[in-house]
Design an enzyme around this catalytic site. Sequence first.
Site, PDB file in Angstrom:
ATOM      1  N   GLU A 182       0.821  -1.211   0.000  1.00 44.76           N
ATOM      2  CA  GLU A 182       0.000   0.000   0.000  1.00 44.76           C
ATOM      3  C   GLU A 182       0.854   1.260   0.000  1.00 44.76           C
ATOM      4  OE1 GLU A 182      -2.405   0.622   3.517  1.00 44.76           O
ATOM      5  OE2 GLU A 182      -3.492   2.267   2.597  1.00 44.76           O
TER       6      GLU A 182
ATOM      7  N   LYS B 189      -2.649  -1.987  -2.931  1.00 34.83           N
ATOM      8  CA  LYS B 189      -3.692  -1.147  -2.339  1.00 34.83           C
ATOM      9  C   LYS B 189      -3.406   0.280  -2.756  1.00 34.83           C
ATOM     10  CE  LYS B 189      -6.080  -0.077   1.988  1.00 34.83           C
ATOM     11  NZ  LYS B 189      -6.692  -0.678   3.162  1.00 34.83           N
TER      12      LYS B 189
END
Length: 333
Positions: free
Chosen positions: A178, A220
């Site tokens: 992420e 992400k």
Amino acid sequence: MVDLSEEVQKIFAPGKGLLAADESDNSADTKRLAPYGIEIGPEMRQKFRDMLLAAPGIEEYLSGVILYSETLEQSANDGTPFAELLRKKGIIPGIKVDEGLEPFPDSEKETITKGLIGLPERLNGFYTKYHTSFTKWRAAITIEGDQLPTAQALVENAKRLAMYAFEAQNAGMVPIVEPEVLLDGNHSRLRAREVITKMMHVLVGALEDHSVDLSGVIIKSSMALSGKESGRTDTPEEVAEDTLGALQEAVPKTIGGIVFLSGGQIPDQAIDNLRAICKVARTKPAPWPLTFSYARAFQEEALAIWKGLPENLPAAREAMLARLKSASEALSG
Ligand code: 13P
């Protein structure tokens, strides 16, 4: 040997996505409980997590939940350990394994993510003791005019994300990488698109350099949005076009899938933008499966209703469930 792409597929089960409930103890206290006038500390954190995870019906919309290490040690009000409770509902437990942000020595307004020291041992511990199937590591990328992010911060964060991803796969778990491009600031949506594209390019290069199996990785991503202080609200169509534009340009089709964070958007916005993204992804086919991995957009209303009081629990859960349902419906565009 665990088949990681099979685990990835389970996460992208039709109509389902992730709940990010991986606030560190400190973030749970200061960002989830205190702002709503709820007492802080381990007991209220357990009740907060029970409000989210023991809510009947979440399994209809959630394939997985990202947890924090303290949560693995805690149990629901009925005594069932949280990770076991999720498994019983058919929801996959995942674990955040980074150890938060620290200032980047080369550029003090930027951050790098800690947690590589002792990582293999911690990963093995989570896998063997709690049977977590996936993991998350978050980097935070700041936009400030044309100056930030610096190339060095992108490279260092990408390198750490890739080193983590390699170790997670080695331990038999799917890594969620992420690189959150923050909403703070007055930048334009196009600048956000440019930064997401750059970050993803650097990240994919680092994953390849570190021999990470791309089909067993989930990215992400932030959505491409105008900065919070820009005074501009983008239309869902604009967000969809620029978010997918950035991802199509930089993310190879071999990546297992992409999940989106809500990033501090108001819940309606986070869901409307997701719907538009999924709609465009169907017409101009995106090569990877897409779904949500929201924290704030699912939790905020529930927390405001709950206020830590048992009598408010059913209404709080109902509000969260309504959000999960609309996010799930948004996936069909
Ligand atoms: P938000 O949806 O609140 O941005 O959180 C998602 C997340 O996991 C951030 O690390």
